[in-house]
Design an enzyme around this catalytic site. Structure first.
Site, short mmCIF file in Angstrom:
data_model
loop_
_atom_site.label_atom_id
_atom_site.label_comp_id
_atom_site.label_asym_id
_atom_site.label_seq_id
_atom_site.Cartn_x
_atom_site.Cartn_y
_atom_site.Cartn_z
N GLU A 16 70.72 81.45 65.31
CA GLU A 16 70.16 81.70 63.60
C GLU A 16 69.04 82.85 63.93
O GLU A 16 68.13 82.71 63.23
CB GLU A 16 69.49 80.27 63.46
CG GLU A 16 70.41 78.87 63.24
CD GLU A 16 69.76 77.56 63.49
OE1 GLU A 16 69.22 77.29 62.51
OE2 GLU A 16 69.89 77.11 64.43
N SER A 144 72.03 73.95 61.68
CA SER A 144 72.60 74.83 60.70
C SER A 144 74.26 74.50 60.51
O SER A 144 75.15 75.67 60.42
CB SER A 144 72.42 76.14 60.88
OG SER A 144 71.17 76.21 60.48
N TYR A 211 73.30 79.34 53.40
CA TYR A 211 72.26 80.44 53.76
C TYR A 211 72.44 81.36 52.66
O TYR A 211 71.61 82.38 52.49
CB TYR A 211 72.02 80.96 55.12
CG TYR A 211 71.26 79.59 55.83
CD1 TYR A 211 69.97 79.28 55.62
CD2 TYR A 211 71.96 79.27 56.71
CE1 TYR A 211 69.27 78.47 56.24
CE2 TYR A 211 71.41 77.87 57.58
CZ TYR A 211 69.85 77.84 57.35
OH TYR A 211 69.56 76.81 57.95
N ARG A 250 60.98 68.74 58.73
CA ARG A 250 61.71 68.30 57.52
C ARG A 250 62.68 67.52 58.26
O ARG A 250 63.47 67.37 59.11
CB ARG A 250 62.72 69.78 57.22
CG ARG A 250 62.10 70.08 55.65
CD ARG A 250 63.08 71.08 55.20
NE ARG A 250 64.59 70.67 55.30
CZ ARG A 250 65.54 71.48 55.52
NH1 ARG A 250 65.46 72.56 55.90
NH2 ARG A 250 66.71 70.87 56.02
N ASP A 252 66.27 65.46 56.90
CA ASP A 252 67.41 65.61 56.14
C ASP A 252 67.90 63.92 55.97
O ASP A 252 67.91 63.23 56.98
CB ASP A 252 68.44 66.17 56.61
CG ASP A 252 68.20 67.66 56.49
OD1 ASP A 252 67.18 68.01 55.92
OD2 ASP A 252 68.85 68.63 57.28
N GLU A 265 68.80 63.74 60.21
CA GLU A 265 68.26 64.68 61.45
C GLU A 265 66.97 65.06 61.25
O GLU A 265 66.50 64.87 59.75
CB GLU A 265 69.19 65.81 61.68
CG GLU A 265 69.14 66.81 60.41
CD GLU A 265 69.64 68.32 60.89
OE1 GLU A 265 69.08 68.77 62.02
OE2 GLU A 265 69.66 69.12 59.61
N ASN A 267 64.41 68.41 61.45
CA ASN A 267 64.40 70.02 61.74
C ASN A 267 62.70 70.20 61.90
O ASN A 267 62.14 69.99 61.11
CB ASN A 267 64.63 70.61 60.52
CG ASN A 267 66.17 70.42 60.15
OD1 ASN A 267 67.13 70.75 60.94
ND2 ASN A 267 66.29 69.95 58.92
N GLY A 271 63.39 76.65 57.90
CA GLY A 271 63.61 77.99 57.39
C GLY A 271 62.23 78.07 56.59
O GLY A 271 61.44 77.21 55.98
N1 LIG Z 1 77.05 61.41 58.05
C1 LIG Z 1 77.32 62.18 57.14
N2 LIG Z 1 77.94 61.85 55.85
C2 LIG Z 1 77.91 62.69 54.84
N3 LIG Z 1 77.43 64.01 55.03
C3 LIG Z 1 76.94 64.49 56.11
C4 LIG Z 1 76.73 63.47 57.11
N4 LIG Z 1 76.06 64.13 58.24
C5 LIG Z 1 75.84 65.54 57.64
N5 LIG Z 1 76.45 65.58 56.35
C6 LIG Z 1 76.37 66.75 55.67
O1 LIG Z 1 76.33 68.01 56.51
C7 LIG Z 1 75.27 68.57 56.50
C8 LIG Z 1 74.75 69.15 57.69
O2 LIG Z 1 74.48 68.03 58.66
P1 LIG Z 1 73.03 67.74 59.37
O3 LIG Z 1 73.37 66.48 60.18
O4 LIG Z 1 71.89 67.86 58.48
O5 LIG Z 1 73.08 69.03 60.45
P2 LIG Z 1 72.70 70.45 60.41
O6 LIG Z 1 71.82 70.53 59.27
O7 LIG Z 1 71.91 70.52 61.85
O8 LIG Z 1 73.93 71.30 60.34
C9 LIG Z 1 74.13 67.73 55.51
O9 LIG Z 1 73.23 68.32 54.95
C10 LIG Z 1 75.13 66.88 54.58
O10 LIG Z 1 75.55 67.66 53.70
MG LIG Z 2 70.36 69.38 58.16
#
Ligand SMILES: Nc1ncnc2c1ncn2[C@@H]1O[C@H](COP(=O)(O)OP(=O)(O)O)[C@@H](O)[C@H]1O
Ligand SMILES: [Mg+2]
Length: 303
Positions: A16, A144, A211, A250, A252, A265, A267, A271
């Site tokens: 990143e 990401s 992004y 942050r 999520d 998760e 963060n 960003g």
């Molecule tokens: N269990 C889940 N069910 C539905 N969508 C998911 C799930 N896990 C991740 N996502 C989707 O994928 C995106 C990225 O996942 P995330 O766990 O936030 O990892 P990162 O942001 O580190 O890549 C999320 O913002 C969401 O849109």
């Molecule tokens: Mg995320």
């Protein structure tokens, strides 16, 4: 000068790097505009020992990913005795690991999608039965959305596993799919800012999309009833704290069809470009980008 000589750590060597350079330039400009004696410092190109040699008194960590967000940089700065922004060693390391973060949340009764860790010899039918389809496969340690797949049929599982585990030499996590709106809660100090609803184009989760295109829409105010938003802000603060995180960051999360929240998760070094989500949430309560950067810098700590 307020806060003494400050380094904005940006760039680095993670996947990143480019985003970090954008975050860092924004932060640098903002701090200078507020009278902070701030300077850019790229740990990808420079020896960290220079921070001490050049008399830096504080670091704003605008690094993302490995080597900047995972506790290692935080540990180095601890050893050097230089206060830095964001979570400490423990919180940074935990948050970088989605698997361990989930274990902590589950142990504290906080809601996070059901999951299992995948291995090469797994019975893919059993995985699909256990979590249901569709399901999400993602690396436990890489941010990401690198290596994430939405799996709709069992025969996609081996490739999804390969992508998540092999390509990035990581632990692969399979997670129950949450079918509902997605939100992010920005945390600064002891408060959770207004939630942002993230509306991604249908079925599109890739890095490029997140992004570099305008396809994703962000809504703040997020459209939830005030009481529900408050409840999610409180949940996010709790989730942040039990994961050992502090300073700013942050969370999520998603809501399912029954409006139940599911934490995805943390963060710890999100960003910080002008278009990033924490600045957007801050603006919603009248905190300018510049004031936000100063506030985060003021929360810098050591130990
Ligand atoms: N269990 C889940 N069910 C539905 N969508 C998911 C799930 N896990 C991740 N996502 C989707 O994928 C995106 C990225 O996942 P995330 O766990 O936030 O990892 P990162 O942001 O580190 O890549 C999320 O913002 C969401 O849109
Ligand atoms: Mg995320």
């Amino acid at each position: 000068m307020i806060h003494g000589k400050a380094a904005v750590l940006m760039g680095g060597r993670s996947a990143e790097r480019e985003i970090s350079l954008m975050s860092g330039s924004g932060v640098l400009k903002a701090l200078r505009a507020r009278g902070v004696d701030a300077h850019a410092f790229d740990p990808g190109q420079r020896d960290l020992a220079d921070l001490k040699a050049e008399g830096f008194e504080r670091c704003f960590i605008a690094l993302h990913g490995r080597g900047g967000e995972d506790g290692t940089m935080q540990g180095a700065l601890e050893v050097m005795g230089i206060p830095y922004t964001g979570s400490g060693v423990l919180g940074s390391a935990i948050a970088m690991d989605k698997w361990r973060t989930k274990m902590i949340w589950i142990a504290n009764g906080l809601p996070t999608p059901r999951y299992r860790i995948l291995a090469a010899g797994d019975d893919w039918n059993a995985v699909a039965r256990e979590l249901g389809l569709p399901l999400i496969v993602k690396p436990a340690n890489e941010g990401s959305t690198l290596g994430l797949t939405k799996v709709v049929s069992t025969k996609q599982l081996p490739a999804a596993y390969e992508l998540a585990a092999k390509k990035y030499r990581d632990i692969a996590l399979a997670e129950q799919f949450i079918d509902g709106p997605e939100y992010t809660a920005s945390i600064v100090g002891e408060t959770a800012l207004p939630l942002i609803r993230i509306e991604a184009p249908q079925g599109n989760y890739d890095y490029q999309n997140k992004y570099f295109t305008d396809d994703t829409k962000y809504h703040c105010p997020c459209g939830l009833p005030a009481r529900k938003e408050k409840e999610l802000q409180a949940l996010s603060l709790q989730a942040f704290r039990v994961a050992g995180c502090s300073g700013w960051g942050r969370i999520d999360l998603m809501l399912d069809a029954r409006k139940r929240p599911w934490l995805l998760e943390v963060n710890t070094s999100p960003g910080m470009t002008g278009h990033s989500l924490v600045p957007m949430a801050a603006r919603a309560v009248g905190i300018s980008y510049e004031d936000l950067c100063v506030k985060i810098l003021e929360l810098a700590h050591v130990g």
